[in-house]
Each structure stands twice: as structure tokens, then as C-alpha cells.
Design an enzyme around this catalytic site. Structure first.
Site, mmCIF file in Angstrom:
data_model
loop_
_atom_site.group_PDB
_atom_site.id
_atom_site.type_symbol
_atom_site.label_atom_id
_atom_site.label_comp_id
_atom_site.label_asym_id
_atom_site.label_seq_id
_atom_site.Cartn_x
_atom_site.Cartn_y
_atom_site.Cartn_z
ATOM 1 N N GLU A 81 87.126 53.164 36.288
ATOM 2 C CA GLU A 81 87.090 51.824 35.712
ATOM 3 C C GLU A 81 85.795 51.521 34.965
ATOM 4 O OE1 GLU A 81 87.934 48.939 38.769
ATOM 5 O OE2 GLU A 81 89.906 49.789 39.165
ATOM 6 N N CYS A 110 90.225 46.460 46.551
ATOM 7 C CA CYS A 110 89.182 46.455 47.582
ATOM 8 C C CYS A 110 88.093 47.488 47.274
ATOM 9 C CB CYS A 110 89.786 46.701 48.963
ATOM 10 S SG CYS A 110 90.805 48.168 49.099
ATOM 11 N N HIS A 111 88.404 48.463 46.421
ATOM 12 C CA HIS A 111 87.408 49.473 46.054
ATOM 13 C C HIS A 111 86.276 48.875 45.219
ATOM 14 C CE1 HIS A 111 90.339 49.468 42.731
ATOM 15 N NE2 HIS A 111 89.312 49.782 41.957
ATOM 16 N N ASN A 162 93.269 45.929 53.809
ATOM 17 C CA ASN A 162 94.079 45.686 52.621
ATOM 18 C C ASN A 162 95.165 46.759 52.501
ATOM 19 O OD1 ASN A 162 95.072 45.268 50.006
ATOM 20 N ND2 ASN A 162 93.322 46.283 49.060
ATOM 21 N N TYR A 174 79.873 42.584 49.499
ATOM 22 C CA TYR A 174 80.549 41.903 50.613
ATOM 23 C C TYR A 174 79.947 40.519 50.807
ATOM 24 C CZ TYR A 174 82.806 46.291 51.859
ATOM 25 O OH TYR A 174 83.576 47.426 51.841
#
Length: 158
Positions: free
Chosen positions: A149, A122-123, A114, A91
């Protein structure tokens, strides 16, 4: 009037909302909904690309997006789209990237609002200490998405 579709994903039922102007919302529900039999034309590409993402063959989305929010929120969401697949950003790093390290709470708040989960990633935003802090969809989903991912897949021994 916007079209809506409900599709099955590994994380639960996804609700996709949009129209000819673009996709305005993608969220994973905590409830069961009947799946959509015939996907509205305005949502076909989103459904197709999300399925490819979950199958592991898509790393980037190319959809016309139309999220509703403040100018600041849209600025944060645009910055989220620049975080590459398989990478994370804190962040604080995101706040600095947007030009104001002190705006960390506002950036976190915009991140949490979001409306385009997964597509606007946003993850991929985590705490400065690497912790999986906050995710509107629940930390179990954030963990799943980041593992999905990860370039370093864990192999099961069993």
C-alpha cells in the site's frame, strides 16, 4: 448456512466466509487448502475485490460485511475502516479517536480479533514508535501489506 471459498493470494490461501447477510470472515491461512473451483455467488464480489486489491487496482472495498463480535469490537473495527489506504495510525491514536486514550489495550485486543483481514485494515495500526507491533496473520504479512500500500514503492536494482 454460510458459504466458504478458498482463493490464492500473494500471502497464502485466503479463506472467505459469508452469506447473503454479508462477509463474516476473511483470513489468510498458514496451511494449504484446495482452492475453490466455483465461487459461491454470495462471495463472488469479495473474491473479485480482493483480487483487484492484490493486483494494485483497488484501494477501497465496498462489500456488505457481517462480522460477529461485541459492540466494542464492532466500534473498533468500524474505526479501522476509516484509516486510508497507504496510511497508518498508532494504537494510541486509534484509542484517542474512539474517545478514550486509556482504552489502548482493549483497542489492541479488538484489533487483534478482527475477522475481516485486509478489508477491515487492522494491518494499518502500528506502535507509537512506528514499530510493526502485533498482527494475527504474522508480522511478515503485515509488512507485506503495508509495503503493498505504500505510495513510495521500492524499486529493485536487480
Amino acid at each position: 448456512m454460510e458459504d466458504t471459498a478458498f482463493i490464492k493470494t500473494p500471502l497464502g490461501i485466503a479463506k472467505i466466509v459469508g452469506d447473503a447477510d454479508g462477509i463474516s470472515s476473511i483470513v489468510i491461512l498458514n496451511t494449504e487448502e484446495p482452492l475453490t473451483d466455483i465461487i459461491p455467488e454470495s462471495l463472488e464480489d469479495a473474491v473479485y475485490q480482493l483480487n483487484e486489491y492484490f493486483e494494485g487496482s483497488r484501494k477501497e472495498f465496498s462489500l456488505k460485511l457481517n462480522p460477529q463480535g461485541t459492540e466494542f469490537q464492532k466500534k473498533v473495527w468500524a474505526a479501522l475502516e476509516t484509516i486510508p489506504y497507504g496510511r497508518t495510525l498508532s494504537y494510541l491514536q486509534l484509542s484517542k479517536q474512539l474517545g478514550d486514550a486509556k482504552a489502548i489495550r482493549a483497542v489492541g485486543s479488538a484489533n487483534g480479533r478482527n475477522p475481516l483481514w485486509i478489508v477491515v485494515p487492522c494491518h494499518r495500526v502500528i506502535g507509537s514508535d512506528g514499530a510493526l507491533t502485533g498482527y494475527a496473520g504474522g508480522l511478515h504479512r503485515k509488512k507485506w501489506l503495508l509495503e503493498h500500500e505504500s505510495p513510495h514503492k521500492q524499486q529493485s536494482l536487480f
